[in-house]
Design a protein around this motif. Structure first.
Motif, PDB file in Angstrom:
ATOM      1  N   ALA A 150       0.835  -1.202   0.000  1.00 33.93           N
ATOM      2  CA  ALA A 150       0.000   0.000   0.000  1.00 33.93           C
ATOM      3  C   ALA A 150       0.873   1.256   0.000  1.00 33.93           C
ATOM      4  CB  ALA A 150      -0.919   0.002   1.217  1.00 33.93           C
ATOM      5  N   ALA A 151       1.937   1.215   0.760  1.00 36.29           N
ATOM      6  CA  ALA A 151       2.820   2.372   0.886  1.00 36.29           C
ATOM      7  C   ALA A 151       4.130   1.925   1.526  1.00 36.29           C
ATOM      8  CB  ALA A 151       2.166   3.437   1.758  1.00 36.29           C
ATOM      9  N   GLU A 152       5.136   2.813   1.439  1.00 38.38           N
ATOM     10  CA  GLU A 152       6.359   2.539   2.181  1.00 38.38           C
ATOM     11  C   GLU A 152       6.111   2.964   3.616  1.00 38.38           C
ATOM     12  OE1 GLU A 152      10.279   3.060   0.463  1.00 38.38           O
ATOM     13  OE2 GLU A 152      10.813   4.187   2.267  1.00 38.38           O
ATOM     14  N   ARG A 153       6.364   2.057   4.553  1.00 38.08           N
ATOM     15  CA  ARG A 153       6.086   2.314   5.962  1.00 38.08           C
ATOM     16  C   ARG A 153       7.267   1.892   6.824  1.00 38.08           C
ATOM     17  NH1 ARG A 153       0.776   3.491   6.105  1.00 38.08           N
ATOM     18  NH2 ARG A 153      -0.582   2.332   4.743  1.00 38.08           N
ATOM     19  N   ARG A 154       7.284   2.462   8.029  1.00 40.19           N
ATOM     20  CA  ARG A 154       8.241   2.047   9.044  1.00 40.19           C
ATOM     21  C   ARG A 154       7.573   1.007   9.933  1.00 40.19           C
ATOM     22  NH1 ARG A 154       9.348   8.003  11.013  1.00 40.19           N
ATOM     23  NH2 ARG A 154       7.120   7.889  10.772  1.00 40.19           N
ATOM     24  N   TYR A 155       8.325  -0.026  10.234  1.00 37.66           N
ATOM     25  CA  TYR A 155       7.863  -1.079  11.144  1.00 37.66           C
ATOM     26  C   TYR A 155       8.876  -1.199  12.260  1.00 37.66           C
ATOM     27  CZ  TYR A 155       4.463  -2.604   7.711  1.00 37.66           C
ATOM     28  OH  TYR A 155       3.407  -2.651   6.842  1.00 37.66           O
ATOM     29  N   LEU A 156       8.387  -1.318  13.478  1.00 39.41           N
ATOM     30  CA  LEU A 156       9.263  -1.574  14.614  1.00 39.41           C
ATOM     31  C   LEU A 156       8.953  -2.972  15.099  1.00 39.41           C
ATOM     32  CD1 LEU A 156      11.467  -0.358  16.406  1.00 39.41           C
ATOM     33  CD2 LEU A 156       9.678   0.331  17.972  1.00 39.41           C
ATOM     34  N   LEU A 157       9.932  -3.849  15.013  1.00 37.80           N
ATOM     35  CA  LEU A 157       9.763  -5.234  15.445  1.00 37.80           C
ATOM     36  C   LEU A 157      10.334  -5.411  16.840  1.00 37.80           C
ATOM     37  CD1 LEU A 157       9.857  -5.317  12.246  1.00 37.80           C
ATOM     38  CD2 LEU A 157      10.382  -7.712  12.541  1.00 37.80           C
ATOM     39  N   ALA A 158       9.674  -6.256  17.613  1.00 37.69           N
ATOM     40  CA  ALA A 158      10.155  -6.601  18.948  1.00 37.69           C
ATOM     41  C   ALA A 158      10.227  -8.111  19.052  1.00 37.69           C
ATOM     42  CB  ALA A 158       9.224  -6.063  20.031  1.00 37.69           C
ATOM     43  N   GLY A 159      11.345  -8.607  19.521  1.00 40.72           N
ATOM     44  CA  GLY A 159      11.530 -10.041  19.674  1.00 40.72           C
ATOM     45  C   GLY A 159      10.828 -10.580  20.911  1.00 40.72           C
ATOM     46  N   VAL A 160      10.277 -11.768  20.777  1.00 40.14           N
ATOM     47  CA  VAL A 160       9.636 -12.462  21.910  1.00 40.14           C
ATOM     48  C   VAL A 160      10.395 -13.737  22.266  1.00 40.14           C
ATOM     49  CG1 VAL A 160       7.328 -11.533  21.523  1.00 40.14           C
ATOM     50  CG2 VAL A 160       7.983 -13.677  20.422  1.00 40.14           C
ATOM     51  N   GLY A 161      11.536 -13.959  21.635  1.00 40.85           N
ATOM     52  CA  GLY A 161      12.301 -15.178  21.898  1.00 40.85           C
ATOM     53  C   GLY A 161      11.800 -16.332  21.048  1.00 40.85           C
ATOM     54  N   LYS A 162      12.080 -17.524  21.480  1.00 42.95           N
ATOM     55  CA  LYS A 162      11.635 -18.709  20.734  1.00 42.95           C
ATOM     56  C   LYS A 162      10.117 -18.838  20.821  1.00 42.95           C
ATOM     57  CE  LYS A 162      15.918 -21.268  21.057  1.00 42.95           C
ATOM     58  NZ  LYS A 162      16.395 -20.796  19.786  1.00 42.95           N
ATOM     59  N   ARG A 163       9.501 -19.257  19.718  1.00 42.21           N
ATOM     60  CA  ARG A 163       8.040 -19.333  19.660  1.00 42.21           C
ATOM     61  C   ARG A 163       7.471 -20.194  20.785  1.00 42.21           C
ATOM     62  NH1 ARG A 163       4.915 -20.847  14.223  1.00 42.21           N
ATOM     63  NH2 ARG A 163       6.767 -22.103  14.049  1.00 42.21           N
ATOM     64  N   LYS A 164       8.137 -21.287  21.111  1.00 41.51           N
ATOM     65  CA  LYS A 164       7.624 -22.180  22.158  1.00 41.51           C
ATOM     66  C   LYS A 164       7.606 -21.506  23.528  1.00 41.51           C
ATOM     67  CE  LYS A 164      12.004 -24.561  23.157  1.00 41.51           C
ATOM     68  NZ  LYS A 164      12.205 -24.207  24.528  1.00 41.51           N
ATOM     69  N   ASP A 165       8.436 -20.474  23.710  1.00 44.03           N
ATOM     70  CA  ASP A 165       8.514 -19.758  24.980  1.00 44.03           C
ATOM     71  C   ASP A 165       7.762 -18.426  24.951  1.00 44.03           C
ATOM     72  OD1 ASP A 165      10.229 -21.767  25.933  1.00 44.03           O
ATOM     73  OD2 ASP A 165      11.990 -20.729  25.126  1.00 44.03           O
ATOM     74  N   ALA A 166       7.110 -18.127  23.845  1.00 40.47           N
ATOM     75  CA  ALA A 166       6.494 -16.812  23.645  1.00 40.47           C
ATOM     76  C   ALA A 166       5.091 -16.736  24.244  1.00 40.47           C
ATOM     77  CB  ALA A 166       6.465 -16.472  22.158  1.00 40.47           C
ATOM     78  N   GLY A 167       5.022 -16.861  25.550  1.00 42.51           N
ATOM     79  CA  GLY A 167       3.750 -16.757  26.257  1.00 42.51           C
ATOM     80  C   GLY A 167       3.428 -15.319  26.619  1.00 42.51           C
TER      81      GLY A 167
END
Length: 108
Positions: free
Chosen positions: A67-84
């Motif tokens: 749709a457009a050029e956008r800024r994204y800020l990603l945050a890590g949650v670690g391994k998916r199995k531990d991402a509670g």
């Protein structure tokens, strides 16, 4: 003061603010609402910046999401199995801290 906005994907697409995305070490960005091509571009841009998805890690990238050029800020949650709930709470706190340092408003 930083403004936090929440809404639908359609409402987000109408704005120009950056958006927050959670990312797991072993799964990549959790942005199911993005088109596959945009998700791939987001993952590649984050990887180019050295982002791994470790718990509490953040990175800001720019991509064209269809749709457009956008800024994204990603945050890590670690391994998916531990991402509670606790991992997501910590990642959200890291996102807010990173956003406050860079932007006046953002989508979460």
């Amino acid at each position: 003061m930083t403004e936090l906005k929440a809404g639908t994907a359609a409402e987000f697409k109408a704005g120009a603010e950056p958006v927050a995305v959670f990312s797991a070490e072993d799964a990549g960005p959790g942005a199911a609402w993005l088109a596959p091509k945009a998700r791939k571009a987001l993952a590649e841009a984050a990887k180019e910046e050295g982002f791994t998805g470790k718990a509490g890690e953040t990175v800001c990238v720019r991509i064209h999401d269809g749709a457009a050029e956008r800024r994204y800020l990603l945050a890590g949650v670690g391994k998916r199995k531990d991402a509670g709930a606790e991992a997501h709470r910590k990642a959200a706190a890291a996102l807010v801290k990173a956003f406050k340092a860079r932007f006046e408003s953002f989508w979460l």
